[in-house]
Design a protein around this motif. Structure first.
Motif, PDB file in Angstrom:
ATOM      1  N   GLY A 241       0.838  -1.189   0.000  1.00 24.81           N
ATOM      2  CA  GLY A 241       0.000   0.000   0.000  1.00 24.81           C
ATOM      3  C   GLY A 241       0.875   1.241   0.000  1.00 24.81           C
ATOM      4  O   GLY A 241       2.077   1.163   0.270  1.00 24.81           O
ATOM      5  N   PRO A 242       0.314   2.406  -0.289  1.00 23.35           N
ATOM      6  CA  PRO A 242       1.105   3.636  -0.327  1.00 23.35           C
ATOM      7  C   PRO A 242       1.570   4.042   1.061  1.00 23.35           C
ATOM      8  O   PRO A 242       1.097   3.503   2.078  1.00 23.35           O
TER       9      PRO A 242
ATOM     10  N   ALA B 283      -0.548   4.255   4.595  1.00 27.08           N
ATOM     11  CA  ALA B 283      -1.708   3.360   4.482  1.00 27.08           C
ATOM     12  C   ALA B 283      -2.009   2.631   5.787  1.00 27.08           C
ATOM     13  O   ALA B 283      -3.087   2.065   5.940  1.00 27.08           O
TER      14      ALA B 283
ATOM     15  N   THR C  52      -5.974   2.243  -8.546  1.00 23.51           N
ATOM     16  CA  THR C  52      -6.843   2.960  -7.611  1.00 23.51           C
ATOM     17  C   THR C  52      -6.150   3.209  -6.278  1.00 23.51           C
ATOM     18  O   THR C  52      -6.251   4.292  -5.701  1.00 23.51           O
ATOM     19  N   THR C  53      -5.431   2.213  -5.781  1.00 26.20           N
ATOM     20  CA  THR C  53      -4.813   2.313  -4.463  1.00 26.20           C
ATOM     21  C   THR C  53      -3.631   3.269  -4.454  1.00 26.20           C
ATOM     22  O   THR C  53      -3.460   4.051  -3.515  1.00 26.20           O
ATOM     23  N   PHE C  54      -2.806   3.220  -5.498  1.00 27.23           N
ATOM     24  CA  PHE C  54      -1.575   4.007  -5.513  1.00 27.23           C
ATOM     25  C   PHE C  54      -1.688   5.306  -6.312  1.00 27.23           C
ATOM     26  O   PHE C  54      -0.750   6.105  -6.314  1.00 27.23           O
TER      27      PHE C  54
ATOM     28  N   LYS D 143       0.376   0.296   7.158  1.00 28.14           N
ATOM     29  CA  LYS D 143       1.042  -1.007   7.115  1.00 28.14           C
ATOM     30  C   LYS D 143       1.879  -1.266   8.367  1.00 28.14           C
ATOM     31  O   LYS D 143       1.734  -2.309   9.016  1.00 28.14           O
TER      32      LYS D 143
ATOM     33  N   LEU E 283      -3.844  -5.657   0.484  1.00 32.22           N
ATOM     34  CA  LEU E 283      -3.728  -4.320  -0.097  1.00 32.22           C
ATOM     35  C   LEU E 283      -4.377  -3.333   0.857  1.00 32.22           C
ATOM     36  O   LEU E 283      -5.543  -3.497   1.232  1.00 32.22           O
TER      37      LEU E 283
ATOM     38  N   ARG F 184      -5.163   0.804   2.130  1.00 30.49           N
ATOM     39  CA  ARG F 184      -5.284   2.211   1.772  1.00 30.49           C
ATOM     40  C   ARG F 184      -6.041   2.918   2.881  1.00 30.49           C
ATOM     41  O   ARG F 184      -7.091   2.458   3.325  1.00 30.49           O
ATOM     42  N   ASP F 185      -5.495   4.046   3.361  1.00 27.15           N
ATOM     43  CA  ASP F 185      -6.147   4.860   4.390  1.00 27.15           C
ATOM     44  C   ASP F 185      -6.525   4.043   5.623  1.00 27.15           C
ATOM     45  O   ASP F 185      -7.602   4.214   6.203  1.00 27.15           O
TER      46      ASP F 185
END
Length: 264
Positions: free
Chosen positions: A43-44, A47, A238-240, A49, A215, A217-218
């Motif tokens: 994930g970016p 995110a 969409t995720t990155f 992680k 995966l 995100r946020d």
């Protein structure tokens, strides 16, 4: 003696964490990972992680939810008992360890010590096996500070394996390593029978290394499953916030596609 262990199932149930109840960095995360499987969390930046990993190894207590190892709540284990089940290799690599390679790997035996007794023959044999397993035996007397980045990473993995854990958690184990050492570390981890959970930035490394991918995100887990099911061009884009193009890979049982990325 073995560095492999047996692995353990990992269940995460409704996990949320943040510095404040109204500022959650991990939001209602749930997943199940079977014993001996390998999970790559991607994930970016921001995110959630690393925050999720901290909850998995008891670094922080979740605000909601729980983490189970073979069905047992990890928060109900003592610190020593948890360290016997879960080993951690963090992204922050110590720069000034005034110890030899042998000293560092021997530290992995601390959760196994009984009281204030010294190292046992079993401790020494287990550490010697882990040094041999990671091709570090010839470096045992070298100072940790003199090693290259890839060598240091192998030493820290050896220290984790010396704990004889069922689960190994790693935060960006390929960070700051050149391509060759990235591949070496992941190949080594993939050869273990342990349950592995790691964060990875590289989508292609994640797809070939992991049996499962999460995966994020946020703070939320927006995908979990087999790499080819989760890492689709649409999900990655969409995720990155990029444009992801999939390229078929022939003769690779781990992943059918590799990805090239460009700014959207």
């Amino acid at each position: 003696m073995s560095c492999d262990g047996r692995g353990a199932s990992l269940n995460v149930l409704g996990l949320s964490w943040g510095p404040k109840a109204n500022l959650l960095l991990v939001r209602d995360v749930s997943f199940s990972l079977g014993a001996g499987h390998r999970l790559a969390i991607v994930g970016p930046n921001g995110a959630g992680k690393t925050s999720l990993l901290r909850c998995l190894y008891r670094g922080t207590a979740p605000i909601e939810g729980r983490v189970e190892i073979d069905g047992e709540d990890i928060r109900k284990l003592s610190a020593r008992a948890a360290a016997r089940r879960v080993a951690v290799v963090l992204q922050e690599m110590p720069a000034d360890f005034p110890f030899t390679v042998l000293d560092v790997v021997m530290m992995g035996r601390i959760p196994r010590r009984q009281g204030l007794t010294g190292w046992t023959d079993e401790d020494r044999a287990q550490v010697a096996h882990c040094l041999q397993h990671l091709d570090l035996a010839s470096m045992a007397s070298r100072q940790f500070t003199t090693l290259s980045g890839g060598e240091k990473q192998r030493v820290l993995v050896a220290r984790a394996l010396a704990q004889e854990p069922d689960i190994v958690i790693l935060d960006e184990p390929t960070n700051h390593l050149d391509i060759r050492h990235q591949l070496e570390i992941l190949h080594l981890l993939a050869g273990l029978k342990l349950t592995i959970v790691t964060t990875l930035h590289d989508i292609n490394l994640a797809s070939t290394f992991a049996t499962h991918v999460a995966l994020m995100r946020d703070g939320r887990m927006v995908g979990f499953g087999l790499p080819d099911d989760v890492l689709t061009p649409h999900a990655i884009s969409t995720t990155f916030g990029v444009t992801a193009l999939a390229h078929p890979v022939k003769g690779n049982a781990a992943a059918r596609f590799s990805f090239s990325l460009k700014t959207a």
